[in-house]
Design a protein around this motif. Structure first.
Motif, PDB file in Angstrom:
ATOM      1  N   VAL A 133       0.792  -1.196   0.031  1.00  0.00           N
ATOM      2  CA  VAL A 133      -0.008  -0.178   0.213  1.00  0.00           C
ATOM      3  C   VAL A 133       1.063   1.405   0.016  1.00  0.00           C
ATOM      4  N   ALA A 134       2.088   1.110   0.088  1.00  0.00           N
ATOM      5  CA  ALA A 134       2.949   2.430   0.229  1.00  0.00           C
ATOM      6  C   ALA A 134       4.422   2.097  -0.335  1.00  0.00           C
ATOM      7  N   ARG A 135       5.015   3.517  -0.388  1.00  0.00           N
ATOM      8  CA  ARG A 135       6.428   3.373  -0.736  1.00  0.00           C
ATOM      9  C   ARG A 135       7.167   4.397   0.109  1.00  0.00           C
ATOM     10  N   LEU A 136       8.494   3.918   0.215  1.00  0.00           N
ATOM     11  CA  LEU A 136       9.324   4.736   1.141  1.00  0.00           C
ATOM     12  C   LEU A 136      10.563   5.157   0.096  1.00  0.00           C
ATOM     13  N   PRO A 137      10.670   6.273  -0.415  1.00  0.00           N
ATOM     14  CA  PRO A 137      11.674   6.652  -1.413  1.00  0.00           C
ATOM     15  C   PRO A 137      13.122   6.001  -1.156  1.00  0.00           C
ATOM     16  N   THR A 162       2.478   5.937 -12.967  1.00  0.00           N
ATOM     17  CA  THR A 162       1.843   4.632 -12.534  1.00  0.00           C
ATOM     18  C   THR A 162       0.926   3.871 -13.543  1.00  0.00           C
ATOM     19  N   THR A 163       0.755   2.781 -13.230  1.00  0.00           N
ATOM     20  CA  THR A 163       0.081   1.698 -14.369  1.00  0.00           C
ATOM     21  C   THR A 163      -1.304   2.129 -14.247  1.00  0.00           C
ATOM     22  N   ALA A 220       5.867   3.704 -16.756  1.00  0.00           N
ATOM     23  CA  ALA A 220       6.858   3.666 -15.559  1.00  0.00           C
ATOM     24  C   ALA A 220       6.581   2.994 -14.406  1.00  0.00           C
ATOM     25  N   GLY A 221       4.890   2.805 -14.422  1.00  0.00           N
ATOM     26  CA  GLY A 221       4.380   2.253 -13.241  1.00  0.00           C
ATOM     27  C   GLY A 221       4.978   0.758 -13.142  1.00  0.00           C
ATOM     28  N   ARG A 222       5.439   0.240 -14.103  1.00  0.00           N
ATOM     29  CA  ARG A 222       5.903  -1.363 -14.051  1.00  0.00           C
ATOM     30  C   ARG A 222       7.036  -1.485 -12.889  1.00  0.00           C
ATOM     31  N   TYR A 223       7.876  -0.314 -12.651  1.00  0.00           N
ATOM     32  CA  TYR A 223       8.852  -0.288 -11.677  1.00  0.00           C
ATOM     33  C   TYR A 223       8.372  -0.343 -10.487  1.00  0.00           C
ATOM     34  N   LEU A 224       7.141   0.381 -10.028  1.00  0.00           N
ATOM     35  CA  LEU A 224       6.428   0.329  -8.763  1.00  0.00           C
ATOM     36  C   LEU A 224       5.986  -1.204  -8.586  1.00  0.00           C
ATOM     37  N   GLU A 225       5.715  -2.098  -9.636  1.00  0.00           N
ATOM     38  CA  GLU A 225       5.025  -3.143  -9.579  1.00  0.00           C
ATOM     39  C   GLU A 225       6.275  -4.621  -9.475  1.00  0.00           C
ATOM     40  N   GLY A 226       7.533  -3.964  -9.609  1.00  0.00           N
ATOM     41  CA  GLY A 226       8.538  -5.078  -9.424  1.00  0.00           C
ATOM     42  C   GLY A 226       9.647  -5.062 -10.557  1.00  0.00           C
ATOM     43  N   MET A 227       9.334  -4.530 -11.849  1.00  0.00           N
ATOM     44  CA  MET A 227      10.317  -4.559 -12.642  1.00  0.00           C
ATOM     45  C   MET A 227      11.415  -3.769 -12.266  1.00  0.00           C
ATOM     46  N   PRO A 228      12.769  -4.461 -12.422  1.00  0.00           N
ATOM     47  CA  PRO A 228      13.879  -3.873 -12.225  1.00  0.00           C
ATOM     48  C   PRO A 228      14.172  -2.346 -13.171  1.00  0.00           C
ATOM     49  N   MET A 229      14.661  -1.385 -12.628  1.00  0.00           N
ATOM     50  CA  MET A 229      15.040  -0.313 -13.252  1.00  0.00           C
ATOM     51  C   MET A 229      15.851  -0.423 -14.726  1.00  0.00           C
ATOM     52  N   GLU A 230      16.733  -1.065 -14.440  1.00  0.00           N
ATOM     53  CA  GLU A 230      17.692  -1.563 -15.553  1.00  0.00           C
ATOM     54  C   GLU A 230      16.827  -1.911 -16.791  1.00  0.00           C
TER      55      GLU A 230
END
Length: 901
Positions: free
Chosen positions: A10-14, A468-469, A483-493
Motif C-alpha cells: 500500500v505504500a512506498r518509502l523513497p 503509475t500503471t 513507468a508504473g511497471r517499476y512500482l510493480e517490481g520490474m527492475p529499473m535496468e
C-alpha cells in the motif's frame, strides 16, 4: 476490525532514512499497516500519492522524503498520521471529496537554504564512457547542426502578429504531404511573443527563434514577419549571423506579409511548394547516438514522479551521456530545495555557481511581481501528493541520476555544443521550458507525467512516460511508456533498456503516440513586465473598477436613427448569434478543444440551434503566478462563459492545471454565475483525447436536444453592444464621427466599451464630445469583466498588444467590434465579429482588400455606412474579410504582475 495490510502492498518509502511514506492507493481512515515490526493505524483517509508518518515526528522536526527536508512539524505526528500542510488542505476543499479532512495542517513548508561551500568543493569525474556505440536512423545535416530525428518544414512566426498567418499557411499545405512521404510534416510554430514595445525577453526571444531555425529536425524553414514589429526578420537574421548560427546550412527564406493577407498566403505557399521536392529527397542514414540530444521534462507531476518516471529518465540520460550524447535538465523553479542533490556531482565550481545564480535570479524576478518561486506547484500537483515546491523539486531532480555529473549550466535556449549533462535555465511552465530545449538543439523530448499531460512539440517528437500503471491504463491512447511497471517490481535496468530501445525507434522515425494524435503546441518564455519592485505596492492595491457606466454627453435627438437589427430570442436570451463554446481551462487543453470544435463543425452538430462551435485556445492557466494574474484570468474566462452570443458552453480541463474545472466552478459561484448550465470535461480524468472528445460531443448533443424554439426579434440601437478600438493615431474627423456614433448607441440605451489604451481617448474630438467630465475618468470595467449594465464603459487594459486587447474587450459581452485601422488590418476575434475600417487614403489604397469599410468623402456620411455594414455582419449577410480568410487569434494578457513559474 480492519485487516492488516503489508506496507509494500500500500505504500512506498523513497529512501530508508525517510520518516514519511507515500500511499500507492487511497487508504481509508482506520487502515492498519504492518511496517518494520510495528502496526500503524491511519487517522485520516490518505489519498493516492499523499503521505503518512512511519515514525514519530516531534514539533519542529523536519519531514523527510528522499532523505531531504520538505517541511517542519507544527505538532506531534504519530506513526500513521496523515501528513498535510495548509495549501493542500485548501486545494482539497475545492474538490468534492466523500471523506473528512483534518481541520488544521500538521506541518509547515520549510527547507534550509543551500549554501555552496567552495572551500570544500571538489570537481567530480565524469562517468566512464562506452567504447562502442549504437546507432539510429537520422537525417545528417551539417557538422554544426548535427543529426535530425525528423525532417520537417517549419513555418515560423517571428512574433505573435504572424501567428495566424503560419497556422493558415500550414493548414493550406497539409494536402501536399501525401505526395512527399519523405517530409515528416509541415508545421506552424506560432507563439505569443515579440509584438509589444519594451520587451524584457528580447535577447531570450531572438536566441530561441535562432535556435528553432537551425534545429537539426528542420528540413526547411519559412520565417515570417510584417516588417515593423518590435522584433523583425531583419533582427532575427542579424542575431543568427552575429552569434555564429549555421543559417547557411538550412534551407530557409525570410518573407514579410505585405499587401493583402490572401495574397501573402499565396506567396508563402509558392515558396514552400518549391521546397518540398528537395526536402523529400533528404534521407535517413545510420548515425551514432552521440548525435542525440534529449530534453528531460516533467509536467502534471505526482508523488510517484520522483520514484518511477523521473529516475527512469535519469537512467536513460546517464546511459546516453556515456555513449557521447547529451541530455538537458530544465525548469529552474522546480529544483528549489533539491540543490544538495543536483550539486552533489559537478564538473567544476563555475558550473555550480552558475546554477545557483539562475535559482537566485528566478527568485528575484518573481518577487518583482508580488510572487515567489516556491509557488510553482499547481492544483493538480497538490491533489496528487506534491504538497509544495520542495517535494516537487526533490522528485523532479531525479531526472538526473545520482551517478551523473552536471557538466554545464546554460541560459534559456543556449546551444548545446558539447556532449554531457546540461541544466538549462527556464520556468517550470512545460511548454515554455521545452521551447528553450528545442532552441538549444534537442532533437527528442522525454516527458514524464503523473496525471497524464498530453504535451507535444510540433517538430521535435515527445515520448511521454507515465508514473503509475493505473494512470497509464486510463490514458493508454495518449501515453508511450508505463513507468508504473517499476512500482510493480520490474527492475529499473530492465525498464531502462526497454525505454532506451523505444527512444531509438522514435528517433529513427517511428511516430510517438502524441504525433499520431496530431497534437502539438509552442510557447516561448513569456515576457515579464516588471524589472524591479518599485511599482509593486501600487499595483497590488490598485483601485477596482465599479462596473457602473460612465456619464457621457447626450445631445438632443442624438439617439434617433431608423436602422433596425434582427436578433434571435431563445429562452429569454436575445443575441445576434448562438455559438457552442468549448473553453479550455489551461493552455494544455487548448489544441484538443480546437480539434473537438473542428470535428463538431464538420458534423454541423445542432445546426441551426448552434451556428458553429468555437474553441478559445490560449496560453494561460498553468505555470503562472496566482493572486491578481489568476483573478484576471478567471474573470476573463467567466466573461466568455456569460457572453450573450454563447448558447452552450463547456469547460475542458487538462486535469493537472491550477485553474481546473473545480477552481472555475468556485470562481463562478463567487461571481454569482450558476455553473449548473455548463458542461465540464477532463482530458486526463475522462480517459484521453479520443474519449473526452466523445464526452464533449454527447454533452452538446444533449443540450441541443433540450433547446426550445427560437424566434426572431427586431431591435434598434438600444440592442447594440459594441466595442470600439483603434491601433494608432486617430484623426479629428475619425474621432468626431466615432463620438457621434457612441452617443447615438448609448443614448438609445445600448452599450459601447472602449479599451483604456485606445488612441480615441487621446483625441479631443472624441474625448470631449463623449465624456461628461473628460479629465481623469477611471475605467469602469476591469480587463475581461462582463458588463452587467448598458451605457458607456472604459475597460482597463494592462497591455499594448492588439490581440490581448481584443480578447479582453470581447469578454465584456460586446457583440460587434468596430476597429479603426491606422497601420494595417489586424487579427480578428474567433467569434465576436470585427468590422475593420479606415479613412486614411494610404490605408485604403494598400489594404483595401482586407478592410470591411472604406471611409471616404464627407465624414458626416460615415455613421450610416458603419451601422449598415454592422447590421450586415450581425445579421450574417456579410462576413468580415479577415475572419473569412482565417486571420483570427486569441491571447490573454498576464497584466503587470503575471510571470511564468
Amino acid at each position: 476490525m480492519n485487516p492488516i495490510c503489508s506496507f509494500d502492498e500500500v505504500a512506498r518509502l523513497p529512501l530508508p532514512g525517510d520518516n514519511v511514506a507515500i500511499a500507492t492507493r487511497q487508504l481509508d481512515a482506520g487502515t492498519i499497516i504492518s511496517y518494520e515490526g510495528q502496526t500503524l493505524i491511519l487517522d485520516f483517509t490518505v489519498m493516492e500519492g499523499h503521505r503518512f508518518a512511519v515514525k514519530a515526528i516531534a514539533p519542529g522536526e523536519e519531514l523527510l522524503s528522499w532523505e531531504l527536508p520538505f517541511g517542519v512539524a507544527l505538532r506531534p505526528i504519530q506513526p500513521g498520521g496523515y501528513v498535510v500542510n495548509e495549501t493542500v488542505l485548501r486545494e482539497l476543499r475545492v474538490h468534492s471529496l466523500n471523506f473528512p479532512l483534518p481541520e488544521l495542517p500538521n506541518f509547515v513548508d520549510q527547507a534550509q537554504p543551500y549554501v555552496l561551500d567552495e572551500a570544500k568543493f571538489r570537481p567530480a569525474p565524469a562517468s566512464p564512457a562506452y567504447m562502442e556505440t549504437r546507432t539510429f536512423a537520422g537525417y545528417r545535416r551539417s557538422e554544426a547542426r548535427g543529426v535530425g530525428t525528423r525532417n520537417m518544414v517549419v513555418l515560423l512566426g517571428t512574433t505573435s502578429r504572424s501567428g495566424s498567418y503560419v497556422r493558415q499557411l500550414a493548414a493550406r499545405l497539409q494536402g501536399e504531404l501525401a505526395r512527399y512521404p519523405g517530409v515528416d510534416g509541415i508545421v506552424p510554430a506560432a507563439h505569443t511573443e515579440g509584438a509589444e514595445e519594451g520587451l524584457n525577453n528580447l535577447e531570450l526571444l531572438l536566441r530561441t527563434l535562432a535556435g528553432f531555425i537551425v534545429n537539426p529536425n528542420v528540413g526547411a524553414v519559412l520565417i515570417v514577419d510584417y516588417g515593423d514589429e518590435p522584433v523583425t526578420n531583419r533582427m532575427v537574421e542579424a542575431y543568427l549571423r552575429e552569434h555564429g548560427y549555421p543559417i547557411g546550412d538550412v534551407l530557409h527564406q525570410f518573407i514579410s506579409i505585405e499587401g493583402g493577407f490572401e495574397e501573402s498566403l499565396a506567396k508563402g505557399e509558392a515558396v514552400v511548394r518549391g521546397w518540398l521536392p528537395a526536402v523529400n529527397a533528404m534521407e535517413r542514414t545510420p548515425e551514432s547516438i552521440r548525435h542525440l540530444k534529449i530534453g528531460l521534462q516533467c509536467g502534471g507531476s505526482d508523488a510517484f514522479s520522483g520514484i518511477s518516471a523521473n529516475p527512469l529518465l535519469g537512467w536513460i540520460s546517464e546511459e546516453l551521456v556515456r555513449y557521447g550524447g547529451a541530455a538537458s535538465l530544465a525548469e529552474t523553479d522546480e529544483l528549489i530545495g533539491a540543490e544538495p542533490y543536483v550539486l552533489q556531482k559537478v564538473r567544476d565550481v563555475e558550473t555550480a555557481r552558475k546554477f545557483l545564480q539562475f535559482v537566485e535570479q528566478f527568485k528575484e524576478r518573481t518577487s518583482w511581481h508580488g510572487a515567489n518561486a516556491e509557488g510553482n506547484p499547481s492544483g493538480g500537483n497538490k491533489y496528487r501528493g506534491l504538497y509544495n515546491i520542495y517535494l516537487k523539486s526533490i522528485g523532479a531532480a531525479r531526472k538526473k541520476d545520482p551517478a551523473t555529473r552536471l557538466d554545464f549550466a546554460t541560459e534559456y535556449g543556449e546551444r548545446m555544443k558539447e556532449p554531457g549533462f546540461y541544466f538549462m535555465d527556464s520556468p517550470g511552465n512545460d511548454l515554455e521550458s521545452i521551447a528553450g530545449q528545442v532552441a538549444a538543439g534537442c532533437n527528442l523530448i522525454i516527458f514524464t507525467t503523473g496525471n497524464g499531460s498530453i504535451t507535444n512539440f510540433p517538430f521535435v517528437p515527445t515520448i511521454k512516460v507515465v508514473t503509475t500503471t493505473r494512470r497509464f491504463q486510463l490514458l493508454a491512447e495518449d501515453m508511450d511508456i508505463n513507468a508504473g511497471r517499476y512500482l510493480e517490481g520490474m527492475p529499473m535496468e530492465e525498464l531502462g533498456r526497454q525505454t532506451f530501445d523505444y527512444m531509438l525507434q522514435i528517433a529513427s522515425g517511428r511516430r510517438s503516440v502524441g504525433e499520431k494524435a496530431g497534437h502539438a503546441q509552442v510557447q516561448i518564455w513569456r515576457n515579464w513586465r516588471q524589472t524591479d519592485a518599485s511599482r509593486l505596492d501600487r499595483l497590488l492595491h490598485a483601485p477596482i473598477p465599479t462596473g457602473e457606466p460612465i456619464a457621457i454627453r447626450i445631445k438632443e435627438n442624438a439617439a434617433a436613427h431608423p436602422i433596425r437589427f434582427t436578433f434571435t430570442r431563445q429562452q429569454n436570451r436575445l443575441a445576434s448569434d448562438h455559438i457552442g463554446l468549448i473553453l479550455p481551462t489551461s493552455l494544455c487543453a487548448g489544441q484538443v478543444a480546437n480539434m473537438i470544435a473542428n470535428r463538431l463543425n464538420q458534423e454541423r452538430l445542432g445546426w441551426p440551434d448552434v451556428s458553429r462551435f468555437v474553441a478559445l485556445a490560449h496560453t494561460e492557466g498553468c505555470g503562472t503566478t496566482g493572486g491578481q494574474p489568476e483573478q484576471l484570468y478567471a474573470r476573463t474566462m467567466i466573461g466568455y462563459v456569460t457572453h450573450p452570443m454563447v448558447k452552450h458552453c463547456l469547460l475542458l480541463e487538462h486535469g493537472c492545471e491550477k485553474t481546473h474545472n473545480d477552481y472555475m466552478r468556485r470562481q463562478m459561484e463567487m461571481m454569482g454565475v450558476d455553473p449548473a448550465r455548463l458542461g465540464f470535461a477532463s482530458i486526463q480524468l475522462d480517459g484521453g483525447i479520443v474519449k473526452v472528445g466523445r464526452k464533449v460531443e454527447a454533452w452538446f448533443r444533449s443540450r441541443v436536444s433540450e433547446s426550445g424554439p427560437a424566434t426572431q426579434e427586431t431591435v434598434g440601437l438600444e440592442g447594440l453592444r459594441v466595442g470600439i478600438l483603434s491601433d494608432g493615431l486617430v484623426s479629428e474627423a475619425d474621432g468626431e464621427q466615432l463620438a457621434a456614433l457612441t452617443r447615438m448607441i448609448v443614448g438609445a440605451g445600448g452599450m459601447v466599451v472602449v479599451p483604456e489604451n485606445s488612441g480615441l481617448l487621446s483625441v479631443p474630438a472624441y474625448r470631449e464630445n463623449v465624456l461628461a467630465t473628460p479629465s481623469a475618468v477611471p475605467p469602469s470595467l476591469a480587463y475581461g469583466e462582463h458588463a452587467k449594465l448598458n451605457g458607456f464603459h472604459l475597460m482597463e487594459t494592462p497591455t499594448g498588444h492588439w490581440v490581448e486587447t481584443v480578447t479582453g474587450l470581447a469578454a465584456t459581452g460586446v457583440e460587434l467590434l468596430i476597429a479603426l485601422v491606422q497601420r494595417r488590418p489586424m487579427q480578428t476575434h474567433p467569434f465576436v465579429p470585427m468590422l475593420q475600417m479606415a479613412s486614411d487614403p494610404a490605408m485604403r489604397q494598400n489594404h483595401g482588400q482586407d478592410l470591411d469599410l472604406l471611409l471616404a468623402g464627407n465624414p458626416n456620411d460615415w455613421i450610416p455606412q458603419i451601422l449598415e455594414r454592422g447590421k450586415q455582419i450581425m445579421e450574417h449577410s456579410y462576413v468580415p474579410r479577415l475572419f473569412r480568410q482565417g486571420n483570427t487569434d486569441f491571447q490573454m494578457t498576464r497584466g503587470f504582475l503575471g510571470i511564468s513559474l
